[in-house]
Design a protein around this motif. Structure first.
Motif, mmCIF file in Angstrom:
data_model
loop_
_atom_site.group_PDB
_atom_site.id
_atom_site.type_symbol
_atom_site.label_atom_id
_atom_site.label_comp_id
_atom_site.label_asym_id
_atom_site.label_seq_id
_atom_site.Cartn_x
_atom_site.Cartn_y
_atom_site.Cartn_z
ATOM 1 N N UNK A 1 1.221 -1.013 -0.073
ATOM 2 C CA UNK A 1 0.218 0.090 0.219
ATOM 3 C C UNK A 1 0.703 1.398 -0.033
ATOM 4 N N UNK A 2 2.280 1.445 0.989
ATOM 5 C CA UNK A 2 2.734 1.941 1.030
ATOM 6 C C UNK A 2 3.623 2.776 -0.601
ATOM 7 N N UNK A 3 3.538 1.795 -1.279
ATOM 8 C CA UNK A 3 4.724 1.483 -2.543
ATOM 9 C C UNK A 3 3.592 2.501 -3.302
ATOM 10 N N UNK A 4 2.126 1.864 -3.538
ATOM 11 C CA UNK A 4 1.616 2.109 -4.276
ATOM 12 C C UNK A 4 1.359 4.380 -4.176
ATOM 13 N N UNK A 5 1.491 3.905 -2.737
ATOM 14 C CA UNK A 5 1.106 5.564 -2.476
ATOM 15 C C UNK A 5 2.041 6.381 -3.053
ATOM 16 N N UNK B 1 3.578 5.870 -5.469
ATOM 17 C CA UNK B 1 4.233 6.027 -6.732
ATOM 18 C C UNK B 1 2.960 7.043 -7.095
ATOM 19 N N UNK B 2 2.546 6.532 -7.012
ATOM 20 C CA UNK B 2 1.189 7.725 -6.764
ATOM 21 C C UNK B 2 1.247 9.383 -7.088
ATOM 22 N N UNK B 3 2.233 9.694 -5.578
ATOM 23 C CA UNK B 3 3.116 11.198 -5.172
ATOM 24 C C UNK B 3 3.540 11.264 -5.946
ATOM 25 N N UNK B 4 4.216 9.938 -6.178
ATOM 26 C CA UNK B 4 5.375 9.998 -7.851
ATOM 27 C C UNK B 4 5.456 11.077 -9.235
ATOM 28 N N UNK B 5 3.970 11.016 -9.204
ATOM 29 C CA UNK B 5 3.553 11.882 -10.771
ATOM 30 C C UNK B 5 4.357 13.178 -10.266
ATOM 31 N N UNK B 6 3.165 13.628 -9.608
ATOM 32 C CA UNK B 6 3.203 14.818 -9.283
ATOM 33 C C UNK B 6 4.504 15.866 -8.847
ATOM 34 N N UNK B 7 5.744 14.124 -8.135
ATOM 35 C CA UNK B 7 7.167 15.093 -7.947
ATOM 36 C C UNK B 7 7.281 15.072 -9.497
ATOM 37 N N UNK B 8 7.865 14.094 -9.976
ATOM 38 C CA UNK B 8 8.431 14.643 -11.453
ATOM 39 C C UNK B 8 8.329 15.114 -12.747
ATOM 40 N N UNK B 9 6.620 15.798 -12.282
ATOM 41 C CA UNK B 9 6.545 16.473 -12.763
ATOM 42 C C UNK B 9 6.986 18.150 -12.619
ATOM 43 N N UNK B 10 7.002 18.300 -11.059
ATOM 44 C CA UNK B 10 7.679 19.441 -10.492
ATOM 45 C C UNK B 10 8.888 20.024 -10.746
ATOM 46 N N UNK B 11 9.791 17.978 -10.318
ATOM 47 C CA UNK B 11 11.062 18.689 -10.828
ATOM 48 C C UNK B 11 11.589 18.134 -12.118
ATOM 49 N N UNK B 12 10.873 18.436 -12.968
ATOM 50 C CA UNK B 12 10.799 18.370 -13.949
ATOM 51 C C UNK B 12 11.381 16.810 -14.940
ATOM 52 N N UNK C 1 9.092 5.104 -10.332
ATOM 53 C CA UNK C 1 10.132 4.193 -9.580
ATOM 54 C C UNK C 1 10.143 4.734 -8.430
ATOM 55 N N UNK C 2 10.319 5.717 -8.183
ATOM 56 C CA UNK C 2 11.536 6.076 -6.675
ATOM 57 C C UNK C 2 10.057 5.735 -6.064
ATOM 58 N N UNK C 3 8.723 6.292 -6.071
ATOM 59 C CA UNK C 3 8.079 5.859 -5.053
ATOM 60 C C UNK C 3 7.623 4.552 -4.654
ATOM 61 N N UNK C 4 7.704 3.569 -5.365
ATOM 62 C CA UNK C 4 7.756 2.173 -5.336
ATOM 63 C C UNK C 4 9.012 2.206 -4.715
ATOM 64 N N UNK C 5 10.084 2.475 -5.195
ATOM 65 C CA UNK C 5 11.303 2.227 -4.052
ATOM 66 C C UNK C 5 11.291 2.810 -2.799
ATOM 67 N N UNK C 6 11.056 3.982 -2.482
ATOM 68 C CA UNK C 6 10.915 4.414 -1.255
ATOM 69 C C UNK C 6 10.152 3.819 -0.076
ATOM 70 N N UNK D 1 10.150 13.658 2.637
ATOM 71 C CA UNK D 1 8.862 14.322 3.117
ATOM 72 C C UNK D 1 8.977 15.553 2.237
ATOM 73 N N UNK D 2 9.902 16.211 1.440
ATOM 74 C CA UNK D 2 9.766 17.371 1.223
ATOM 75 C C UNK D 2 9.723 17.180 -0.839
ATOM 76 N N UNK D 3 9.329 15.614 -0.795
ATOM 77 C CA UNK D 3 8.840 15.549 -2.532
ATOM 78 C C UNK D 3 7.012 15.600 -2.022
ATOM 79 N N UNK D 4 6.345 15.339 -0.971
ATOM 80 C CA UNK D 4 5.337 15.383 -0.610
ATOM 81 C C UNK D 4 4.919 14.474 -0.426
ATOM 82 N N UNK D 5 5.104 12.723 -0.575
ATOM 83 C CA UNK D 5 5.008 11.311 -0.643
ATOM 84 C C UNK D 5 5.737 11.185 0.424
#
Length: 455
Positions: A9-13, A15-26, A34-39, A61-65
């Motif tokens: 569940x945490x990996x899916x959460x 991963x979903x939050x990693x989408x917004x993080x990737x867009x904000x970070x370019x 992938x970063x969200x799944x690993x974390x 935490x700074x990545x809001x995930x």
């Protein structure tokens, strides 16, 4: 299974939050996922390395995930055996991280929405989110950890108490077995003392009866009466003992009182022995000539005197009611041996007084067994029975001279069980006394005992 499910569940959460993080970070979206799944999957090792899980949660935490990762990680850390300072430090880091991220995001939202432009709103929202995401999980973890340690302590204590109870039960069984052995030995001593003396005298009288039956019928009748009387006494004592063993109440005082009343009446001597009154006078003369000399293991005490009516009356006056023989019956005991043909002298020194029932019974049994041994092993030998009442103890001594015929035993062929001296020693030692027995320089045998009076 729980840890794997939480990690999934945490990996899916994350991963979903990693989408917004990737867009904000370019960054490419795949990199953020992938970063969200690993974390998020780090939560699977929360029981082994809770500190690592919290550090990862603080790092992302700074990545809001990683909100679930942070909450479960803080709970696991607080419930673990980690030092309190580490728990406090990591909880503080998580609190600060959430507060800063929430404050920045709220401030940005207020700037984009002018109608929410109050200055207090961003700090309030940041503080609320920081407390809500850290405090409940930490407090719940501390409670669960404390309860878990308490339960473990109670289980350990219960196991310890169970082991102690088992040890106590084993010791109780050992003590019970020891007590049963002691009781068996005590009953064996009582049976030996009751049967051996009475039956030995009966055998001696029966032999004398056989010898004089045709020559002196009147004397044979008297000996037969003595045999019958001794047999009845032995049966009475055996019945009393068996009655005590059956009921356990020890109510044999009436019969004991009857024996005490009979203590002053001694049968006349037969087979060439002297009357007991003469025996007492001779004993008093012998004691006086010795000037209260030493006898027994520790010398004498008090003034010598014969056992006449005054002595027996004094003894009867101090006897306690209870089971077993008493010192008041000692005169009768010596008289029975005199009637069986033994030349015996009885002397009492000191002031007659009351003793505990066990003390009187033990003193009586020592004298009784010593006289029985004289009948068995030194028939016809002159015997001296001495009793001393001292301040804090009572001493007794039975000494026989060499028999008229060296090496002669009882003409009746009395058997010997070999337990008489051992039984006397056990009795005396059980009361804290001293028992000594052995041959004398003159060729006789001496039995001596000193028993504390018990106050």
């Amino acid at each position: 299974m729980l840890d794997v499910g939480l990690a999934l569940v945490s990996a899916l959460e994350c991963a979903a939050e990693g989408v917004g993080f990737a867009r904000d970070a370019g960054l490419p979206v795949a990199v953020g996922v992938l970063f969200g799944l690993v974390a998020g999957s780090v939560l699977v090792v929360r029981r082994m390395w809770p500190v690592a899980v919290v550090l990862v949660a603080v790092a992302i935490t700074p990545a809001e995930m990683g909100y679930l990762l942070s909450i479960v990680g803080l709970y696991t850390l607080a419930a673990s055996e980690a030092p309190r300072r580490i728990i406090a430090a990591l909880s503080g880091m998580s609190f600060v991280g959430v507060f800063i991220v929430a404050f920045v995001q709220t401030t940005r939202s207020v700037r984009d929405t002018p109608e929410l432009g109050a200055e207090w709103f961003p700090p309030f929202v940041a503080l609320t989110m920081a407390i809500g995401l850290t405090a409940p999980s930490v407090l719940l973890g501390l409670y669960v950890g404390a309860r878990r340690r308490l339960m473990e302590s109670l289980r350990e204590r219960a196991d310890s108490l169970e082991r102690e109870l088992q040890l106590l039960a084993e010791r109780a069984e050992e003590r019970a077995e020891w007590a049963r052995g002691e009781e068996r030995r005590r009953i064996a001593r009582e049976m030996h003392d009751v049967v051996a003396h009475r039956v030995s005298l009966m055998v001696v009288h029966a032999a004398a009866l056989q010898a004089v039956a045709r020559k002196d019928p009147e004397k044979a009748v008297r000996n037969a009466a003595l045999v019958g009387d001794m047999g009845r006494q032995a049966l009475t004592e055996l019945r009393e003992m068996l009655g005590v063993l059956r009921s356990g109440d020890g109510q044999v005082a009436p019969r004991r009182a009857e024996r005490v009343e009979r203590a002053g009446r001694v049968p006349e001597s037969e087979s060439g022995s002297v009357p007991l009154a003469a025996v007492g006078v001779a004993a008093a003369a012998a004691a006086a000539s010795a000037s209260a000399g030493s006898y027994g293991p520790a010398g004498s005490a008090g003034s010598p005197g014969s056992v006449g009516s005054a002595g027996s009356a004094g003894s009867r006056g101090v006897v306690e009611a209870g089971e077993g023989p008493c010192l008041a019956e000692l005169e009768e005991l010596v008289g029975q041996s005199a009637a069986a043909g033994m030349v015996v002298q009885l002397s009492v020194m000191g002031e007659v007084r009351a003793y505990a029932r066990e003390v009187e019974q033990t003193a009586y049994r020592v004298v009784q067994e010593a006289l029985t041994n004289v009948h068995k092993h030194a028939a016809g030998a002159r015997t001296h029975v001495r009793l001393a009442h001292r301040d804090a103890e009572i001493a007794m001594q039975v000494e026989n001279e060499p028999p008229p015929e060296p090496g002669a035993a009882s003409s009746a062929g009395l058997p010997s069980g070999g337990n008489g001296l051992l039984g006397m020693k056990e009795r005396v030692a059980a009361l804290g006394g001293v028992f000594v027995s052995g041959p004398t320089d003159a060729g006789g045998f001496r039995v001596s005992a000193v028993i504390p009076s018990g106050g």
